[in-house]
Scaffold this active site. Structure first.
Site, PDB file in Angstrom:
ATOM      1  N   GLU A   1      -5.435   0.315  -7.360  1.00  0.00           N
ATOM      2  CA  GLU A   1      -5.046   1.151  -7.516  1.00  0.00           C
ATOM      3  C   GLU A   1      -3.403   0.300  -8.277  1.00  0.00           C
ATOM      4  O   GLU A   1      -2.304  -0.872  -8.104  1.00  0.00           O
ATOM      5  CB  GLU A   1      -3.927   1.812  -6.494  1.00  0.00           C
ATOM      6  CG  GLU A   1      -4.719   3.292  -5.913  1.00  0.00           C
ATOM      7  CD  GLU A   1      -3.683   3.793  -5.455  1.00  0.00           C
ATOM      8  OE1 GLU A   1      -3.760   4.897  -5.378  1.00  0.00           O
ATOM      9  OE2 GLU A   1      -2.919   3.373  -3.948  1.00  0.00           O
TER      10      GLU A   1
ATOM     11  N   HIS B   1      -2.383  -2.877  -6.173  1.00  0.00           N
ATOM     12  CA  HIS B   1      -2.740  -2.186  -4.417  1.00  0.00           C
ATOM     13  C   HIS B   1      -4.360  -2.641  -4.796  1.00  0.00           C
ATOM     14  O   HIS B   1      -4.904  -1.382  -5.109  1.00  0.00           O
ATOM     15  CB  HIS B   1      -2.566  -0.600  -4.147  1.00  0.00           C
ATOM     16  CG  HIS B   1      -2.764  -0.716  -2.562  1.00  0.00           C
ATOM     17  ND1 HIS B   1      -2.878   1.013  -2.156  1.00  0.00           N
ATOM     18  CD2 HIS B   1      -3.183  -1.152  -1.765  1.00  0.00           C
ATOM     19  CE1 HIS B   1      -3.399   0.640  -0.746  1.00  0.00           C
ATOM     20  NE2 HIS B   1      -3.604  -0.117  -0.934  1.00  0.00           N
TER      21      HIS B   1
ATOM     22  N   ASN C   1      -3.539   6.950  -0.470  1.00  0.00           N
ATOM     23  CA  ASN C   1      -2.587   6.549   0.501  1.00  0.00           C
ATOM     24  C   ASN C   1      -1.840   8.121   0.975  1.00  0.00           C
ATOM     25  O   ASN C   1      -1.592   8.257   2.072  1.00  0.00           O
ATOM     26  CB  ASN C   1      -1.791   5.785   1.464  1.00  0.00           C
ATOM     27  CG  ASN C   1      -2.843   3.775   1.399  1.00  0.00           C
ATOM     28  OD1 ASN C   1      -3.710   4.696   1.960  1.00  0.00           O
ATOM     29  ND2 ASN C   1      -2.036   3.187   1.823  1.00  0.00           N
TER      30      ASN C   1
ATOM     31  N   SER D   1       0.662  -0.813   0.212  1.00  0.00           N
ATOM     32  CA  SER D   1       0.063   0.123   0.106  1.00  0.00           C
ATOM     33  C   SER D   1       1.035   1.428   0.102  1.00  0.00           C
ATOM     34  O   SER D   1       0.269   2.420  -0.317  1.00  0.00           O
ATOM     35  CB  SER D   1      -1.003  -0.176   0.948  1.00  0.00           C
ATOM     36  OG  SER D   1       0.117  -0.213   2.038  1.00  0.00           O
TER      37      SER D   1
END
Length: 703
Positions: free
Chosen positions: A461, A449, A499, A428
């Protein structure tokens, strides 16, 4: 694609315009629309319908009219690209009125889908016939709209109020068989013979001298609901959670109420008024933007359509934990076999058991059958020997976020995986290039991800490394589509796109509670904005001890203090909140006291903080980070960032995503705010140079 329908050009066929023809079969005139890809109600289609109906109505030999479409579908809706532009040709209302007022029966012949304006056109016809695979619906609510061409007034007159409420607020596509049962269509044709069956149906209507059925004059079903306010009260309560924050579902309900309590003419006035409010408002603009952005995100500028797609018929997953199990379920759900690898049989058995339990829970809710449970679990096999992945087409590593561990795994995979296998990491935040560098085939390495829970969350992702091949990227995009994910290609940087932006919000949220706000005040502000939960409720759900080590804890952070006090989140019944036996949360005086003491210890002066400041502090830095991501080329488009946040983090779609929302606020205002905050509080608020450029040069991020 629905390809059976092909016209055999006869002597009596004439072209009305580029997308419309008309021909005769005995006493039946057939108007055929052919405007790829979905026969949307563009100006030429409306013109063709209007002229075709006029010609058929004026033809003395014609006794009935069939409207049918070529291609894969009936009219699938309005032409969204015309919204906000100068209207051309006859309006949809004129066309509908012309159809409904015909003194000769008009029959809509439906295949594919009749959606939105397409169904509204069909509802002005006197009869409807459909193939078994056809579906009908009014999905405007998904674009922040309501059916604006009589759909909310005609639909309840046909199917009843309760069914109409369900259809307009969910946007569901109703199968032909159900449409027949509820009276939405009058006849089902053979799948491959719609044209001839519709002509035969029209001749039958003529021979039996059936009446011209005008739905606008059918009042029995709406009058039956008149005075029963509980129908609407109960329905609103049933969708309250799902519809929270959205205007369109409520406006659709109000239109159905108007159909019940007013005349058709007055109900149409209500529908048009509320439609105009929605179509000119920001919510619908945001939802329409997201509709197109979600299609654009799949387009990778430097990857040609003929790029090689590698096979992905056998999948390997390393790790049977929460992520590995969820990832595996995605593939089993679409019939692709998976082999899961774990270090020990005990961990493997536990992981496989959780997968089965998840499937059984889904079956208990009626979403899949228990036969599906058996089929899917049989597709997921386990092993403790990583060599069992040697023949897989795609291997996804889903272990703990530790770079050394991931490198060791990829070194091993490099030695055992067959040539051409895609090697993916579910990291991540870690550097995919660093992971790829330990292999002899970095061109085959990519980041995939998945978001937790991986079998539920739609976002994926796709992290493109410096040496990742185009074929691997294209294959990953194809794979994502096959398993029902919304995929966004992003670059390699800490946190990638989602993130990395989340970190900005978390930083400010944590600062706010030390400066004067309480966790529940921050959470409430973001919940009321439209997020499913705020950052502190989210932390409690995930577990405050993720990445926390009791032996290394120094008590220097608020999280340390909470964890040291045994407040690990929902799993221990207390974290930032205190939880009851049903995990319902409440503010806790103990946390409030702990936060105040922590602020005092670090000499942070507390003050009153408004909801407006909470939103600015949490949201504006996210937008600024989005500009940095664009400047660095870590996202292809601003709209891709929005798709990541809508599908992966619960950004309310009616606010369009952080970049679209920033445009609504005004990028100049965002820039000014950052400069003022930078002067007061330092470099956390330094504005992106690209944000300054966009403001100064008036660049349009969205074309």
């Amino acid at each position: 694609a629905y390809t059976y329908l092909r016209l055999v050009k006869g002597k009596n066929m004439t072209s009305i315009n580029d997308v419309t023809t008309i021909e005769k079969d005995g006493n039946i005139s057939i108007i055929t629309l052919n405007s790829p890809p979905v026969n949307a109600l563009s100006a030429p289609v409306r013109e063709g319908l209007h002229k075709g109906i006029s010609e058929a109505r004026n033809d003395k030999e014609t006794e009935a009219i069939v409207i049918i479409c070529e291609g894969r579908t009936f009219i699938a809706g309005a032409d969204i690209s015309e919204f906000g532009k100068e209207p051309k040709g006859p309006s949809l209302f004129e066309v509908q009125e012309f159809i409904e007022d015909s003194d000769k029966p008009v029959i809509a012949a439906i295949h594919g889908t009749a959606l939105g304006g397409g169904l509204e056109v069909a509802l002005t016809c006197h009869y409807r016939i459909a193939v078994p695979s056809a579906k009908c619906g009014l999905p405007e609510v998904n674009l922040g709209l309501l059916p604006g061409a009589g759909g909310t007034q005609r639909l309840p007159r046909v199917v009843g109020v309760e069914k109409a409420l369900q259809m307009v607020t969910s946007g569901q596509h109703v199968p032909a068989k159900q449409c027949l049962e509820m009276g939405l269509v009058d006849e089902i044709s053979n799948e491959d013979n719609l044209r001839q069956d519709s002509i035969s149906f029209a001749k039958k209507i003529v021979s039996e001298n059936r009446p011209l059925v005008k739905i606008s004059e059918m009042n029995d079903k709406v009058e039956a609901a008149r005075g029963n306010e509980n129908i609407f009260k109960d329905f609103r309560a049933s969708i309250a959670r799902k519809a929270r924050g959205f205007l369109a579902p409520e406006y659709n309900i109000q239109c159905i109420e108007a159909a019940v309590n007013k005349s058709f003419t007055e109900g149409i006035k209500v529908e048009r008024k509320l439609f105009m409010e929605l179509v000119t408002g920001t919510q619908s603009a945001a939802q329409r933007y997201a509709f197109f952005a979600q299609r654009q995100v799949a387009k990778i500028p430097d990857i040609e359509p003929d790029t090689e797609i590698k096979p992905f018929t056998s999948i390997g997953v390393i790790g049977a934990g929460t992520m590995g199990g969820g990832i595996s379920m995605n593939f089993a759900n679409v019939g692709i076999p998976v082999t899961i690898i774990e270090q020990s049989q005990e961990r493997l058995d536990k992981g496989l058991g959780i997968i089965r339990k998840n499937y059984e829970n889904t079956a208990n809710k009626g979403r899949i059958t228990f036969e599906d449970v058996e089929k899917r679990t049989k597709l997921i096999n386990g092993s403790t020997d990583i060599n069992d992945l040697s023949n897989c087409d795609l291997i996804i590593e889903a272990v703990f976020e530790n770079m050394d561990l991931k490198k060791d795994i990829f070194k091993t995979l490099d030695g055992i995986a067959k040539k051409g296998t895609i090697l993916a990491t579910n990291t991540s935040a870690l550097d995919v290039n660093e992971i790829a560098a330990v292999t002899s085939r970095p061109e085959d390495v990519i980041g995939l991800h998945f978001f937790s829970p991986a079998n539920v969350m739609r976002l994926l992702e796709i992290v493109r490394g410096e040496k990742t091949s185009k074929s691997v990227v294209a294959t990953s995009m194809k794979m994502a589509k096959n398993i029902g994910k919304v995929a966004a290609v992003v670059g390699v940087c800490p946190g990638f796109v989602g993130n990395r932006i989340l970190a900005q919000r978390q930083r400010e949220a944590n600062k706010l509670i030390l400066e004067g706000a309480m966790p529940w005040e921050v959470d409430d502000a973001l919940f009321n904005f439209g997020f499913p939960m705020g950052p502190f409720a989210m932390s409690d759900l995930a577990g405050l001890d993720i990445g926390w080590d009791e032996d290394l804890s120094t008590g220097d952070t608020l999280r340390d203090k909470l964890c040291e006090a045994g407040r690990l989140g929902q799993k221990t019944g207390k974290g930032f909140y205190i939880y009851d036996e049903n995990r319902n949360k409440s503010p806790d005086e103990e946390v409030e006291k702990l936060i105040i003491e922590f602020s005092e210890k670090h000499q942070i002066k507390r003050r009153e903080i408004s909801k407006e400041e909470i939103l600015e502090r949490c949201l504006y830095p996210m937008i600024n980070e989005g500009f940095k991501i664009l400047e660095e080329g870590m996202a292809i488009r601003a709209s891709d960032i929005d798709i990541v946040w809508i599908n992966g983090y619960g950004w309310p779609i009616y606010e369009g995503g952080p970049m679209f929302y920033g445009q609504l606020i005004g990028y100049d205002k965002i820039l000014k705010w950052h400069k003022e905050m930078e002067e007061k509080f330092g470099p956390d608020f330094t504005p992106s140079p690209y944000l300054e450029k966009v403001v100064n040069e008036k660049i349009n991020l969205f074309g």
